[in-house]
Motif scaffolding. Structure first.
Motif, short mmCIF file in Angstrom:
data_model
loop_
_atom_site.label_atom_id
_atom_site.label_comp_id
_atom_site.label_asym_id
_atom_site.label_seq_id
_atom_site.Cartn_x
_atom_site.Cartn_y
_atom_site.Cartn_z
N LEU A 1 0.79 -1.23 0.00
CA LEU A 1 0.00 0.00 0.00
C LEU A 1 0.83 1.28 0.00
O LEU A 1 0.26 2.38 -0.04
CB LEU A 1 -0.94 0.03 1.22
N GLY A 2 2.15 1.17 0.04
CA GLY A 2 2.98 2.36 0.22
C GLY A 2 2.83 3.40 -0.86
O GLY A 2 2.95 4.60 -0.60
N ARG A 3 2.57 2.97 -2.10
CA ARG A 3 2.50 3.92 -3.21
C ARG A 3 1.07 4.36 -3.54
O ARG A 3 0.87 5.21 -4.41
CB ARG A 3 3.16 3.33 -4.46
N LEU A 4 0.09 3.82 -2.88
CA LEU A 4 -1.30 4.16 -3.18
C LEU A 4 -1.56 5.63 -2.86
O LEU A 4 -1.26 6.11 -1.76
CB LEU A 4 -2.24 3.28 -2.36
N HIS A 5 -2.12 6.37 -3.82
CA HIS A 5 -2.51 7.75 -3.59
C HIS A 5 -3.77 7.78 -2.73
O HIS A 5 -4.77 7.13 -3.05
CB HIS A 5 -2.78 8.47 -4.91
N VAL A 6 -3.72 8.54 -1.65
CA VAL A 6 -4.83 8.62 -0.71
C VAL A 6 -5.06 10.08 -0.35
O VAL A 6 -4.29 10.97 -0.73
CB VAL A 6 -4.56 7.80 0.57
N SER A 7 -6.12 10.33 0.42
CA SER A 7 -6.44 11.68 0.88
C SER A 7 -5.87 11.92 2.26
O SER A 7 -6.09 11.13 3.18
CB SER A 7 -7.95 11.90 0.90
N ALA A 8 -5.15 13.03 2.40
CA ALA A 8 -4.65 13.43 3.72
C ALA A 8 -5.74 14.05 4.58
O ALA A 8 -5.55 14.25 5.78
CB ALA A 8 -3.49 14.41 3.56
N GLU A 9 -6.90 14.34 3.98
CA GLU A 9 -7.98 15.03 4.69
C GLU A 9 -8.89 14.08 5.45
O GLU A 9 -9.63 14.51 6.33
CB GLU A 9 -8.82 15.84 3.70
#
Length: 573
Positions: free
Chosen positions: A393-401
């Motif tokens: 999961l390290g490279r998965l783009h996610v939301s910081a919000e």
């Protein structure tokens, strides 16, 4: 299997034989197999030969003249194509918006960008954003001969325009995106243009604006509606507040009963519009997709070297882009292409790779969801460090919000953008169907060497860390008494077809990708890249009498293709 259609090696998969395995996922195999219900075949393609310049985005059809109107955003024009012979679409002329005088005394600017086109009863409308997209834009009216008739001022960044079914109103989604540096953030809205007679007689008084200010003035906003990022609202009387600036109308579908539905993509919600009153009556959140649930797996890494669709402790925000509506048992249903989108500007971005995010603010190791996953998963992952490896999961783009614990100490949950699927919803937000992991599984079978490819190169696994195949647009069409959803996949390409006659038991029918991965992107031989806008032409309106046609505008290849849609009777070829 591969079929050669026109000059392109098109990839086709249907739910028979070996492709049953593609549809079988954690939910278990398909019982059947089911018969093919429709078949797509390429009729013809119009090429702009403009690669990766947004030269074919949105497409509209006029049945009276058998013309297609295709938005060429790069040229700020709309190209008019004659498709009376759909095997040989021919360009007739351009609709030029720059320099058209508007009813309010302004003039459509040279630097404006065309975003959308709509047609009704011989009137063509083009939505044009201002050179500074935070300023009000225009809708420009044309006659069938391409002569401009009028223009009206609408909100900031008019991104989509559509007529109501009987043409009594034109609806314009004013997205109201912020400036790149986030020093300006106009409010999102929908312009309602009252159409009465000749559009040359329209004035600015015929434009009403539906806004979201009521939710800044005390109306309760559902907690599932995402309102986030910098707040540039002021306390001056009469100015929009945080909610009005934050919500960004993306796409509209107008029903026949005076109600329209408006997707608010970044907010992961949709608004309900009373067209007659030009007022929003509700804002409904879509909720999230649990990628730990059976059937909801995803490939989360572009560094794992394989098509690896697994269950992960991640929530996917549906965040649809294009969508359509249809009636079922007296109810209006929404059919959404769950693309996903983040706010990602120079002055503010919510998007981050999970590994980088967790390096600054860790995952909550006492989170029950995370703890249960690490204790029992099929991937053999036992620690947070292993979970955050680039191959996991390290490279998965996610939301910081989203997902941050209330005290800000760690992330309780992980939220990614998009559902990598299409869904069917009731008008009050109940989900009746979601295609789960189908899109990634089916495309992996169709061409294993180009799984989750990008739309500008013949890559492998390039988009798994982002939004996968990225469903962009969905349209609904009727063929021989049955109802189908056609969903375009923006990245790997192609169109998914599902039978949605009964939305509670919708099923996959066919996938066709008019793309040749062996050819160089940017050449005609590569075929269609980056399907952006879809239009379904009903059998009664078709250039082929009695046969429906699907028109697809492809943003990256700059091509517009027409597909014949044939009903296939089991046992008869």
């Amino acid at each position: 299997m591969r079929k050669t259609m026109a000059a392109t090696a098109a990839i086709a998969v249907s739910l028979t034989g070996a492709s049953v395995a593609a549809h079988a996922d954690e939910r278990g195999p398909v019982r059947g197999p089911r018969p093919i219900s429709v078949e797509l075949s390429v009729l013809g393609t119009y090429h702009t030969d403009a690669f990766d310049e947004s030269a074919a985005e949105i497409v509209a059809h006029d049945p009276d003249t058998q013309r297609l109107f295709v938005v060429n955003a790069a040229a700020a024009t709309v190209e008019v194509l004659d498709v009376s012979d759909p095997e040989e679409p021919t360009k007739l002329f351009d609709l030029e918006t720059a320099g058209v005088a508007a009813a309010d005394g302004s003039t459509v600017a040279e630097g404006g960008v065309a975003n959308s086109v709509a047609v009704h009863d011989g009137v063509i409308v083009v939505a044009v954003e201002a050179e500074d997209r935070t300023e009000p834009g225009w809708v420009v009216f044309f006659g069938a001969d391409g002569v401009p008739l009028n223009a009206l001022r609408v909100g900031a960044l008019p991104d989509m325009a559509t007529f109501t079914p009987h043409g009594r109103a034109l609806l314009v989604a004013n997205e109201g995106e912020p400036s790149d540096d986030y020093t300006a953030d106009p409010e999102g809205s929908v312009s309602v243009v009252r159409m009465s007679g000749d559009p040359r007689g329209l004035t600015q008084d015929d434009v009403d604006t539906a806004d979201f200010r009521a939710w800044d003035e005390g109306r309760e906003l559902h907690s599932g509606v995402r309102v986030f990022g910098p707040d540039l609202s002021t306390e001056e009387p009469g100015t929009p507040g945080r909610v009005a600036r934050n919500l960004e109308p993306e796409y509209i579908s107008a029903g026949a009963r005076g109600t329209a539905y408006v997707v608010l993509q970044e907010a992961n919600a949709f608004a309900v519009l009373d067209v007659g009153a030009a007022e929003f009556t509700d804002i409904v959140p879509f909720g999230v997709k649990d990628h730990l649930e059976s059937g909801n797996g995803l490939d989360a890494s572009n560094r794992d070297g394989e098509a690896r669709i697994e269950n992960w402790p991640v929530y996917g925000m549906y965040q649809p882009d294009g969508f359509d509506t249809y009636r079922w048992r007296g109810r209006t249903l929404l059919v959404t292409a769950n693309e996903g989108d983040s706010r990602d500007w120079d002055g503010y971005s919510e998007e981050e790779r999970l590994g980088s995010l967790a390096a600054d603010t860790p995952l909550c190791e006492d989170s029950p969801r995370l703890r249960d996953f690490l204790a029992d998963n099929d991937q053999g992952i036992g620690t947070v460090d292993e979970l955050l490896d680039d191959a996991n999961l390290g490279r998965l783009h996610v939301s910081a919000e989203d997902g941050l614990r209330e005290d800000g100490s760690c992330y309780e949950d992980v939220y990614a953008h998009g559902g990598r699927s299409f869904s069917i919803w009731t008008a009050d937000g109940e989900r009746l169907f979601d295609s789960g992991a189908d899109f990634e599984r089916i495309t992996a079978e169709a061409d294993p060497d180009h799984f989750n490819a990008n739309n500008d190169e013949s890559s492998f696994d390039a988009r798994s860390d982002d939004k996968g195949p990225e469903p962009e647009s969905a349209v609904v069409g009727r063929v021989s008494g049955r109802t189908y959803a056609f969903v375009g996949l923006e990245r790997v390409g192609g169109v998914m077809v599902y039978d949605i006659t009964d939305p509670r038991s919708a099923f996959f029918v066919r996938y066709l990708n008019n793309r040749d991965f062996s050819a160089e992107p940017g050449t005609r031989e590569a075929g269609d890249l980056g399907p952006e806008g879809l239009t379904f032409i009903e059998a009664d309106d078709s250039p082929i009498p009695g046969v429906p046609v699907l028109a697809v505008a492809n943003e990256v290849s700059g091509s517009t293709s027409l597909f014949r849609v044939d009903r296939v009777v089991p046992g008869r070829r």
